[in-house]
Motif scaffolding. Structure first.
Motif, short mmCIF file in Angstrom:
data_model
loop_
_atom_site.label_atom_id
_atom_site.label_comp_id
_atom_site.label_asym_id
_atom_site.label_seq_id
_atom_site.Cartn_x
_atom_site.Cartn_y
_atom_site.Cartn_z
N SER A 234 -4.43 1.16 1.77
CA SER A 234 -4.14 -0.35 1.52
C SER A 234 -4.09 -0.40 -0.12
O SER A 234 -3.99 -1.53 -0.78
CB SER A 234 -5.64 -1.04 1.76
OG SER A 234 -6.72 -0.54 0.89
N ARG A 235 -3.50 0.72 -0.83
CA ARG A 235 -3.47 0.56 -2.08
C ARG A 235 -2.09 0.30 -2.64
O ARG A 235 -0.97 0.64 -1.76
CB ARG A 235 -3.63 2.26 -2.60
CG ARG A 235 -3.57 2.44 -4.08
CD ARG A 235 -3.69 3.81 -4.39
NE ARG A 235 -4.76 4.65 -4.09
CZ ARG A 235 -6.19 4.34 -4.75
NH1 ARG A 235 -6.37 3.46 -6.00
NH2 ARG A 235 -7.19 4.72 -4.44
N ILE A 236 -2.08 -0.51 -3.31
CA ILE A 236 -0.88 -1.27 -3.97
C ILE A 236 -0.74 -0.71 -5.20
O ILE A 236 -1.37 -0.87 -6.37
CB ILE A 236 -1.01 -2.79 -3.85
CG1 ILE A 236 -1.56 -3.37 -2.68
CG2 ILE A 236 0.15 -3.46 -4.30
CD1 ILE A 236 -0.70 -3.04 -1.36
N MET A 237 0.36 -0.25 -5.61
CA MET A 237 0.68 0.05 -7.12
C MET A 237 1.32 -1.26 -7.59
O MET A 237 2.30 -1.88 -7.15
CB MET A 237 1.99 1.04 -7.15
CG MET A 237 1.45 2.44 -6.88
SD MET A 237 0.24 3.07 -7.81
CE MET A 237 0.90 2.95 -9.33
N LEU A 238 0.77 -1.69 -8.64
CA LEU A 238 1.16 -3.04 -9.29
C LEU A 238 1.25 -2.79 -10.93
O LEU A 238 0.80 -1.87 -11.47
CB LEU A 238 0.09 -4.03 -8.87
CG LEU A 238 -1.32 -3.77 -9.13
CD1 LEU A 238 -1.78 -4.32 -10.56
CD2 LEU A 238 -2.00 -4.41 -8.16
N VAL A 239 1.79 -3.70 -11.48
CA VAL A 239 1.87 -3.97 -12.91
C VAL A 239 1.02 -5.11 -13.34
O VAL A 239 1.47 -6.47 -12.73
CB VAL A 239 3.35 -4.27 -13.53
CG1 VAL A 239 3.11 -4.11 -14.68
CG2 VAL A 239 4.03 -2.89 -13.15
N LEU A 240 0.24 -5.13 -13.68
CA LEU A 240 -0.85 -6.45 -14.37
C LEU A 240 0.04 -6.75 -15.69
O LEU A 240 0.38 -5.88 -16.48
CB LEU A 240 -2.28 -5.87 -14.66
CG LEU A 240 -3.26 -6.45 -15.13
CD1 LEU A 240 -3.49 -7.92 -14.11
CD2 LEU A 240 -4.68 -5.92 -15.32
N LEU A 241 -0.10 -8.18 -15.69
CA LEU A 241 0.46 -8.86 -16.82
C LEU A 241 -0.65 -9.44 -17.51
O LEU A 241 -1.47 -10.28 -17.15
CB LEU A 241 1.47 -9.71 -16.58
CG LEU A 241 2.76 -9.09 -15.41
CD1 LEU A 241 3.79 -10.19 -15.19
CD2 LEU A 241 3.39 -7.88 -16.29
N SER A 405 -6.02 -10.26 -17.35
CA SER A 405 -4.78 -11.21 -17.04
C SER A 405 -5.09 -12.58 -17.70
O SER A 405 -4.03 -13.24 -17.85
CB SER A 405 -4.38 -11.39 -15.59
OG SER A 405 -5.48 -12.03 -14.82
N ASP A 406 -6.24 -12.97 -17.82
CA ASP A 406 -6.18 -14.33 -18.43
C ASP A 406 -5.80 -15.52 -17.29
O ASP A 406 -5.06 -16.71 -17.79
CB ASP A 406 -5.87 -14.56 -19.71
CG ASP A 406 -7.01 -14.06 -20.52
OD1 ASP A 406 -8.25 -14.29 -20.40
OD2 ASP A 406 -6.68 -13.21 -21.34
N TYR A 407 -5.42 -15.03 -16.09
CA TYR A 407 -4.54 -16.04 -15.15
C TYR A 407 -5.62 -17.08 -14.67
O TYR A 407 -6.75 -16.91 -14.38
CB TYR A 407 -4.33 -15.16 -13.82
CG TYR A 407 -3.79 -15.81 -12.67
CD1 TYR A 407 -2.73 -16.77 -13.05
CD2 TYR A 407 -4.03 -15.71 -11.44
CE1 TYR A 407 -2.11 -17.60 -11.98
CE2 TYR A 407 -3.54 -16.42 -10.27
CZ TYR A 407 -2.66 -17.31 -10.56
OH TYR A 407 -2.01 -17.91 -9.62
N ASP A 408 -5.38 -18.38 -14.74
CA ASP A 408 -6.18 -19.27 -14.42
C ASP A 408 -5.30 -20.42 -13.43
O ASP A 408 -4.46 -21.13 -14.08
CB ASP A 408 -6.70 -19.88 -15.53
CG ASP A 408 -7.73 -21.39 -15.25
OD1 ASP A 408 -8.50 -21.22 -14.00
OD2 ASP A 408 -8.16 -22.04 -16.14
N ASN A 409 -5.46 -20.36 -12.23
CA ASN A 409 -4.73 -21.54 -11.40
C ASN A 409 -5.82 -22.26 -10.53
O ASN A 409 -6.47 -21.62 -9.63
CB ASN A 409 -3.66 -20.77 -10.38
CG ASN A 409 -2.95 -21.78 -9.57
OD1 ASN A 409 -3.55 -22.82 -9.23
ND2 ASN A 409 -1.64 -21.81 -9.48
N PRO A 410 -6.24 -23.37 -11.03
CA PRO A 410 -7.35 -24.15 -10.16
C PRO A 410 -6.90 -24.03 -8.90
O PRO A 410 -7.99 -24.23 -7.78
CB PRO A 410 -7.33 -25.51 -10.80
CG PRO A 410 -6.82 -25.36 -12.12
CD PRO A 410 -5.88 -24.10 -12.17
N PRO A 444 0.42 -13.00 -11.97
CA PRO A 444 -0.54 -12.28 -12.86
C PRO A 444 -0.41 -10.83 -12.61
O PRO A 444 -0.58 -10.25 -13.70
CB PRO A 444 -1.88 -12.97 -12.42
CG PRO A 444 -1.58 -13.27 -10.84
CD PRO A 444 -0.24 -13.77 -10.87
N GLN A 445 0.09 -10.44 -11.53
CA GLN A 445 0.51 -9.08 -11.13
C GLN A 445 1.84 -9.03 -10.69
O GLN A 445 2.18 -10.18 -9.87
CB GLN A 445 -0.58 -8.57 -10.27
CG GLN A 445 -2.01 -8.50 -10.69
CD GLN A 445 -2.97 -8.03 -9.59
OE1 GLN A 445 -2.72 -7.82 -8.52
NE2 GLN A 445 -4.39 -8.03 -9.86
#
Length: 480
Positions: A234-241, A405-410, A444-445
């Motif tokens: 289930s491993r996802i390679m990703l780029v965190l922004l 990431s400081d991602y914030d989506n209510p 965010p990713q």
């Protein structure tokens, strides 16, 4: 292993290699078998009393390696600790436990502040390891970390940091006896060195065989010979922004341009030779709640470099104006350094200057847990709980998002709160799919690929990979 374990505190980690250790020397209430089905470990029976209440009966024949029995007091102390100490890495998963009450000598009652349909999978995580409360209260946590008191099938004989740790059988283990007289797990960061050690008989099993070494490993007939073993993950390679105010990835046009600049199909086909599938989802395809609309060669890839350039121009950025710092590992994941270099080249091609820093696996883990990531941070993340809410916490829980990431989506926070407590599986899965769809547009990713596990194995042993990529000694056996 590509990296060493990071701590001797099971509650303060969420790393695969460290989890492997505590699955071998520790005990949890539940475990997963090779088919990934939940089985009782310390727990002999349980009951869900109502939406917020569970009771668990604990076996009476288990003890720690110092001779102390494993009691309901140890269960309460351990779960109280990981659910209340905000400094612990495991806290984010267990903070919803509001009370652990001892009902009698063999029964504990766990109460949660909201429904937890994932309770059993939580209690099989290595970060729920039951610790010897009597010993720690008398000697302190530092004493335990220095010399862990064990309860699993193996005892920790020694740990030489950045080199290896050694396991020996626990003669007082309550379950099936350990299969091996001694197990040595070495930390070998360099992929080429891992392969050389396998081919020369220095080790029997390695993870992440580089693509350019596949033929050599599968065709080796020296000694016992070696083979490649493939496993699903289930491993996802990703780029965190980093979307923090003042950082360039705060701009959604820049985030979209970055994804449009990356040719995920080329990465999966040319670099990984099929050992990865393009994806835009943080959840693996085998996990309940996975969003199929974000996965595969067509739906998982947005490669369009001309659109990337247009988006940057739309945002008022001239070529070369954007400069980002990108961090990735070298040798931790399959072809990780090469993947990072390809991504950097794709970004440079649309006019984004990239300062790429490659670090070893331990540094990457520490940067991730310490939230020291810069503009772009490439990492491979799996689903340790095998529940969609586990990875989605990275979008929805402030403990995970703030300072990283400081991602914030209510909107998705609200959906996540509903998903986390929903007991009807299909409703829960649909909420999970909605969250993934929104996050794939917010970015965010930027997810790159769902990875396959590629193991190099000596033909003197037999090994069947687990979906969670945990390598447990007793799931490796001598070949017949």
């Amino acid at each position: 292993a590509a990296s060493d374990i990071i701590t001797m505190d099971p509650h303060d980690q969420n790393q695969t290699n460290t989890g492997d250790l505590f699955k071998s020397i520790g005990s949890q209430l539940f475990v997963r078998d090779l088919d990934f089905q939940l089985q009782g470990d310390l727990c002999t029976e349980y009951e869900q009393v109502d939406d917020l209440t569970w009771t668990f009966k604990i076996r009476d024949d288990a003890k720690f390696s110092n001779g102390d029995p494993i009691t309901v007091e140890d269960v309460k102390w351990s779960l109280d600790r990981v659910s209340s100490d905000e400094s612990l890495v495991g806290y984010i998963y267990f903070k919803y436990i509001s009370d652990v009450e001892i009902l009698d000598d063999s029964t504990v009652k766990i109460t949660t502040e909201s429904p937890r349909p994932d309770m059993l999978s939580l209690l099989c995580m290595s970060s729920s390891t039951i610790l010897p409360s009597k010993y720690i209260e008398a000697n302190g946590m530092e004493a335990y970390i220095k010399e862990p008191v064990c309860s699993g099938p193996y005892l920790l004989k020694e740990w030489i940091p950045d080199n290896h740790y050694t396991l020996i059988p626990n003669p007082d283990y309550y379950g099936e006896p350990a299969s091996w007289e001694e197990v040595i797990v070495r930390a070998i960061p360099e992929s080429s060195t891992r392969v050389s050690e396998l081919l020369t008989g220095g080790v029997d099993l390695i993870y992440n065989v580089p693509v350019n070494e596949w033929d050599r490993v599968s065709g080796n007939t020296e000694g016992y010979g070696t083979s490649l073993v493939y496993g699903e993950t289930s491993r996802i390679m990703l780029v965190l922004l980093r979307m923090t105010d003042g950082w360039v990835c705060k701009d959604p046009l820049v985030r979209e341009a970055i994804e449009c600049a990356i040719d995920k199909n080329a990465i999966c086909d040319t670099l990984l030779l099929g050992a990865g599938t393009p994806t835009r989802s943080r959840i693996g395809s085998s996990v309940v709640g996975f969003n199929d609309d974000l996965f595969g060669k067509e739906k998982g890839d947005m490669y369009d470099p001309e659109r990337a350039k247009q988006l940057l121009a739309q945002g008022g950025y001239s070529e070369g104006q954007i400069e980002v710092n990108m961090t990735a590992s070298s040798g931790r994941y399959l072809m990780d350094a090469e993947m990072a270099q390809m991504i950097a080249a794709y970004l440079e091609a649309v006019g984004i200057k990239v300062n790429l820093e490659l670090v070893d696996a331990t540094v990457l883990s520490n940067m991730f847990s310490g939230k020291e990531n810069k503009d772009l941070f490439m990492i491979g993340l799996s689903d340790g709980q095998y529940d969609g809410c586990y990875p989605l916490a990275q979008f929805c829980d402030p403990i995970r998002t703030e300072g990283q990431s400081d991602y914030d989506n209510p909107e998705i926070v609200e959906l996540y709160q509903q998903a986390r407590v929903e007991r009807e599986p299909e409703k829960r899965a649909e909420l999970s799919r909605q969250i993934q769809a929104i996050a794939s547009e917010d970015r965010p990713q930027i997810c790159i690929a769902q990875m396959k596990a590629i193991f190099g194995v000596s033909n003197r042993v037999t090994f069947n990979p687990r979906m969670d990529t945990n390598i447990l000694p007793d799931e490796v056996s001598l070949a017949k």
